[in-house]
Write an enzyme that holds these catalytic residues in place. Sequence first.
Site, PDB file in Angstrom:
ATOM      1  N   LEU A   1     -17.852  -3.488   2.025  1.00 45.04           N
ATOM      2  CA  LEU A   1     -18.777  -2.481   1.492  1.00 45.04           C
ATOM      3  C   LEU A   1     -18.652  -2.360  -0.034  1.00 45.04           C
ATOM      4  CD1 LEU A   1     -18.356   0.236   4.258  1.00 45.04           C
ATOM      5  CD2 LEU A   1     -20.312  -1.289   3.906  1.00 45.04           C
ATOM      6  N   GLY A   2     -18.074  -3.377  -0.661  1.00 43.67           N
ATOM      7  CA  GLY A   2     -17.939  -3.341  -2.110  1.00 43.67           C
ATOM      8  C   GLY A   2     -17.190  -2.124  -2.594  1.00 43.67           C
ATOM      9  N   ARG A   3     -16.103  -1.778  -1.876  1.00 45.43           N
ATOM     10  CA  ARG A   3     -15.283  -0.595  -2.194  1.00 45.43           C
ATOM     11  C   ARG A   3     -16.111   0.683  -2.242  1.00 45.43           C
ATOM     12  NH1 ARG A   3     -13.374  -5.002  -4.798  1.00 45.43           N
ATOM     13  NH2 ARG A   3     -11.197  -5.523  -4.421  1.00 45.43           N
ATOM     14  N   GLY A   4     -17.121   0.741  -1.388  1.00 40.25           N
ATOM     15  CA  GLY A   4     -17.959   1.917  -1.276  1.00 40.25           C
ATOM     16  C   GLY A   4     -19.208   1.869  -2.129  1.00 40.25           C
TER      17      GLY A   4
ATOM     18  N   SER B   1     -13.050  -5.307   1.750  1.00 42.84           N
ATOM     19  CA  SER B   1     -14.073  -4.704   0.884  1.00 42.84           C
ATOM     20  C   SER B   1     -15.484  -5.195   1.227  1.00 42.84           C
ATOM     21  CB  SER B   1     -13.770  -4.968  -0.587  1.00 42.84           C
ATOM     22  OG  SER B   1     -12.556  -4.370  -0.964  1.00 42.84           O
TER      23      SER B   1
ATOM     24  N   HIS C   1      -0.123 -12.047   1.134  1.00 42.87           N
ATOM     25  CA  HIS C   1      -1.118 -11.201   0.470  1.00 42.87           C
ATOM     26  C   HIS C   1      -1.737 -11.897  -0.740  1.00 42.87           C
ATOM     27  CE1 HIS C   1      -1.943  -6.617  -0.259  1.00 42.87           C
ATOM     28  NE2 HIS C   1      -3.025  -7.340  -0.333  1.00 42.87           N
TER      29      HIS C   1
ATOM     30  N   ALA D   1     -22.176   5.515  -2.393  1.00 42.57           N
ATOM     31  CA  ALA D   1     -21.270   6.656  -2.497  1.00 42.57           C
ATOM     32  C   ALA D   1     -21.022   7.062  -3.944  1.00 42.57           C
ATOM     33  CB  ALA D   1     -19.942   6.339  -1.808  1.00 42.57           C
TER      34      ALA D   1
ATOM     35  N   TYR E   1       0.837  -1.192   0.000  1.00 38.75           N
ATOM     36  CA  TYR E   1       0.000   0.000   0.000  1.00 38.75           C
ATOM     37  C   TYR E   1       0.875   1.247   0.000  1.00 38.75           C
ATOM     38  CZ  TYR E   1      -3.579  -3.364   1.528  1.00 38.75           C
ATOM     39  OH  TYR E   1      -4.428  -4.441   1.638  1.00 38.75           O
TER      40      TYR E   1
END
Length: 343
Positions: A216-219, A214, A135, A224, A67
């Site tokens: 939240l499904g990447r937002g 994820s 990862h 959003a 990251y």
Amino acid sequence: MNGVPQPDTTPIARTRLGTGGPLVGVQGLGCMGMSEFYGDTDETAARAALDAALEAGVTLFDTADAYGRGANERFLAPFVRAHRDEITLATKFAIVRTDDDDYRGISNDPAYIRQAIDASLARLGVDHVDLYYMHRRDPAVPFAESVGALAELVTAGKIRHIGLSEVTGPELREAHAVHPIAALQSEWSLFSRDVERTAVPAAAELGIALVPYSPLGRGFLTGAFTDASADLPAQDFRAHQPRFTGDNARTNAALLAPVRAIAEARGATPGQIALAWVQQRAEAHGLPVVPIPGTRRPERVRENTAATFLRLTAEELALLEPIAGQVAGDRYQDMSSTSAARE
């Protein structure tokens, strides 16, 4: 919010990561977006989000060496050192990035693992991490070698527990036979349920916790954005993912109608409904779960952790059940390094 306590007055519950693993809050915090992938970050707000999470009872903080090419670990370092005895620190290795980011590869080589942990410890400013994930999986390297190297790091005191990410059920069993695995981190949400094919049953059988990324499904599940290519900056990686753009995005946005309806009826937000679903779906499979929604804002942390107090009814769960089967588009442009590609 109707019947949804605020975690600033009631800390979230705790669960254990794997048999003999650390006791952590039932929701963690994914820190990736504080350094990369989701556009510019207000570092002051991001630091406030870390503090808000700890105050709400979040104890699992998740990062990776990939990251920001180490920037996220460096960003977290002051917070980690200030609260070392209060938190469970997780980081990862395996995604190899060059300085100019022109190339990404996967390495599970033991020599690379030893090099990666030392680099992460230096960036984080600590002498050990509590949970160290592979990862991504390189099938060319036997688990006996890569998990064996991780076991050596446990013996050396550089890591406390071993985790895997994006592996299949058979791969999870194979790795666990080499050394106990505490947690499996894979994508799991109302939109992404391929982990349930083989990995979830294996984890339940072996006593391994699920750490859904994820959730939240990447937002997207929060509402959003509707079409990432139109609604988000070009540097936001979601603007280039099949699931969130063009006809796929329009199809998937329509699938959120029951999420919005339940949220409105319950006085909650769509994101809270999505998070509550993950918690209860894991319970149905008989295994501990610690979702790690990512955010850079303290108010969003408080919203997310409040979802741990929300219980969906059987009727509400039934309304949400068909969603994943109708989702259009893959979750990545390149699915080759995911568990789904090896099922």
